[in-house]
Scaffold this active site. Structure first.
Site, short mmCIF file in Angstrom:
data_model
loop_
_atom_site.label_atom_id
_atom_site.label_comp_id
_atom_site.label_asym_id
_atom_site.label_seq_id
_atom_site.Cartn_x
_atom_site.Cartn_y
_atom_site.Cartn_z
N HIS A 1 -10.40 -5.30 -2.46
CA HIS A 1 -9.05 -5.56 -1.97
C HIS A 1 -9.09 -5.74 -0.47
O HIS A 1 -9.98 -5.23 0.20
CB HIS A 1 -8.09 -4.42 -2.34
CG HIS A 1 -8.55 -3.09 -1.84
ND1 HIS A 1 -9.50 -2.34 -2.48
CD2 HIS A 1 -8.20 -2.37 -0.74
CE1 HIS A 1 -9.73 -1.22 -1.82
NE2 HIS A 1 -8.95 -1.22 -0.74
N ASP B 1 0.87 -1.18 0.00
CA ASP B 1 0.00 0.00 0.00
C ASP B 1 0.91 1.24 0.00
O ASP B 1 1.85 1.33 0.80
CB ASP B 1 -0.91 0.01 1.23
CG ASP B 1 -2.02 1.05 1.12
OD1 ASP B 1 -3.19 0.67 1.12
OD2 ASP B 1 -1.69 2.26 1.06
N ILE B 2 0.59 2.15 -0.90
CA ILE B 2 1.42 3.35 -1.06
C ILE B 2 1.49 4.16 0.24
O ILE B 2 2.47 4.85 0.49
CB ILE B 2 0.87 4.18 -2.26
CG1 ILE B 2 1.95 5.02 -2.89
CG2 ILE B 2 -0.36 4.99 -1.87
CD1 ILE B 2 1.58 5.52 -4.29
N GLN C 1 -14.07 2.95 1.98
CA GLN C 1 -13.51 2.43 0.71
C GLN C 1 -13.29 3.59 -0.24
O GLN C 1 -14.20 4.38 -0.50
CB GLN C 1 -14.47 1.41 0.08
CG GLN C 1 -13.89 0.76 -1.18
CD GLN C 1 -14.79 -0.35 -1.76
OE1 GLN C 1 -15.91 -0.56 -1.28
NE2 GLN C 1 -14.29 -1.02 -2.79
N HIS D 1 -6.80 -5.32 3.06
CA HIS D 1 -5.62 -4.73 3.69
C HIS D 1 -5.01 -5.72 4.68
O HIS D 1 -5.72 -6.30 5.50
CB HIS D 1 -5.99 -3.49 4.52
CG HIS D 1 -6.48 -2.34 3.73
ND1 HIS D 1 -5.69 -1.25 3.44
CD2 HIS D 1 -7.69 -2.09 3.16
CE1 HIS D 1 -6.40 -0.37 2.75
NE2 HIS D 1 -7.61 -0.85 2.57
N ASN E 1 -12.57 -2.55 3.52
CA ASN E 1 -13.54 -1.46 3.59
C ASN E 1 -14.53 -1.64 2.45
O ASN E 1 -14.12 -1.65 1.29
CB ASN E 1 -12.84 -0.11 3.48
CG ASN E 1 -11.86 0.11 4.62
OD1 ASN E 1 -12.12 -0.27 5.75
ND2 ASN E 1 -10.72 0.73 4.32
P1 5GP Z 1 -9.51 1.64 0.69
O1 5GP Z 1 -9.56 3.03 1.29
O2 5GP Z 1 -10.30 1.61 -0.61
O3 5GP Z 1 -9.87 0.54 1.61
O4 5GP Z 1 -7.99 1.39 0.35
C1 5GP Z 1 -7.37 1.91 -0.77
C2 5GP Z 1 -5.90 1.87 -0.49
O5 5GP Z 1 -5.21 1.97 -1.70
C3 5GP Z 1 -5.41 3.03 0.39
O6 5GP Z 1 -4.85 2.51 1.59
C4 5GP Z 1 -4.38 3.74 -0.49
O7 5GP Z 1 -3.24 4.15 0.23
C5 5GP Z 1 -4.04 2.70 -1.52
N1 5GP Z 1 -3.69 3.24 -2.81
C6 5GP Z 1 -4.37 4.20 -3.50
N2 5GP Z 1 -3.75 4.43 -4.67
C7 5GP Z 1 -2.69 3.60 -4.73
C8 5GP Z 1 -1.67 3.38 -5.71
O8 5GP Z 1 -1.62 4.00 -6.78
N3 5GP Z 1 -0.72 2.45 -5.42
C9 5GP Z 1 -0.75 1.74 -4.25
N4 5GP Z 1 0.22 0.84 -4.08
N5 5GP Z 1 -1.69 1.92 -3.32
C10 5GP Z 1 -2.65 2.85 -3.55
#
Ligand code: 5GP
Ligand code: ZN
Length: 131
Positions: A97, A28-29, A91, A99, A84
């Site tokens: 996905h 995760d970035i 989300q 985590h 999420n």
């Molecule tokens: P969510 O908030 O949908 O559960 O998680 C999305 C996750 O994707 C976040 O933790 C965010 O840091 C990660 N993310 C968003 N864009 C990128 C990207 O371009 N590369 C990577 N490796 N992670 C990303």
């Protein structure tokens, strides 16, 4: 095309720690904690309600193996493994996905559950939700 589909296709770079025909795992970035990893099916499904069982099972298998690898590498004290589902739940990328967030300290991320059981009838909810 969504950002994770672009990552799957190689249009956007990522730090991949696992790949097979159906699933990838990338760092995760944001690195909420050291080793924070996302396990992602290659096919686009918005969320757990949409993903096919066959793909879901593949994601779960990789999730377990990657968690073991993080455990061996960094010896965290624990993990939060979470998904999420929906904007209201946080989300931000609408491609399913999971985590993997290694935990080194009780304060390294905030995740709070408050007891609201006094507001609900558990027997009624059990009847509503029994499959
Ligand atoms: P969510 O908030 O949908 O559960 O998680 C999305 C996750 O994707 C976040 O933790 C965010 O840091 C990660 N993310 C968003 N864009 C990128 C990207 O371009 N590369 C990577 N490796 N992670 C990303
Ligand atoms: Zn996608």
């Amino acid at each position: 095309m969504c950002i994770f589909c672009k990552i799957v296709n190689g249009e956007i770079p990522s730090k991949k720690v696992y790949e097979d025909n159906d699933v990838i795992a990338i760092l995760d970035i944001s690195q909420a904690t050291k080793g924070h990893t996302l396990v992602i099916p290659k096919k686009h499904y918005a969320n757990i309600l949409e993903i096919e069982d066959s793909e879901y099972i593949k994601v779960m298998k990789v999730l377990k193996n990657v968690t073991s690898k993080i455990n061996d590498a960094y010896k965290p004290k624990g993990f939060n493994i979470l998904n999420n589902c929906g904007e209201v739940a946080g989300q931000t990328v609408m491609h399913y996905h999971v985590h993997i967030i290694p935990r080194y300290d009780t304060n390294d991320i905030k995740l709070e559950f408050t007891d609201h059981s006094d507001k609900y009838d558990l027997t009624e909810i059990m009847h509503d939700l029994t499959i």
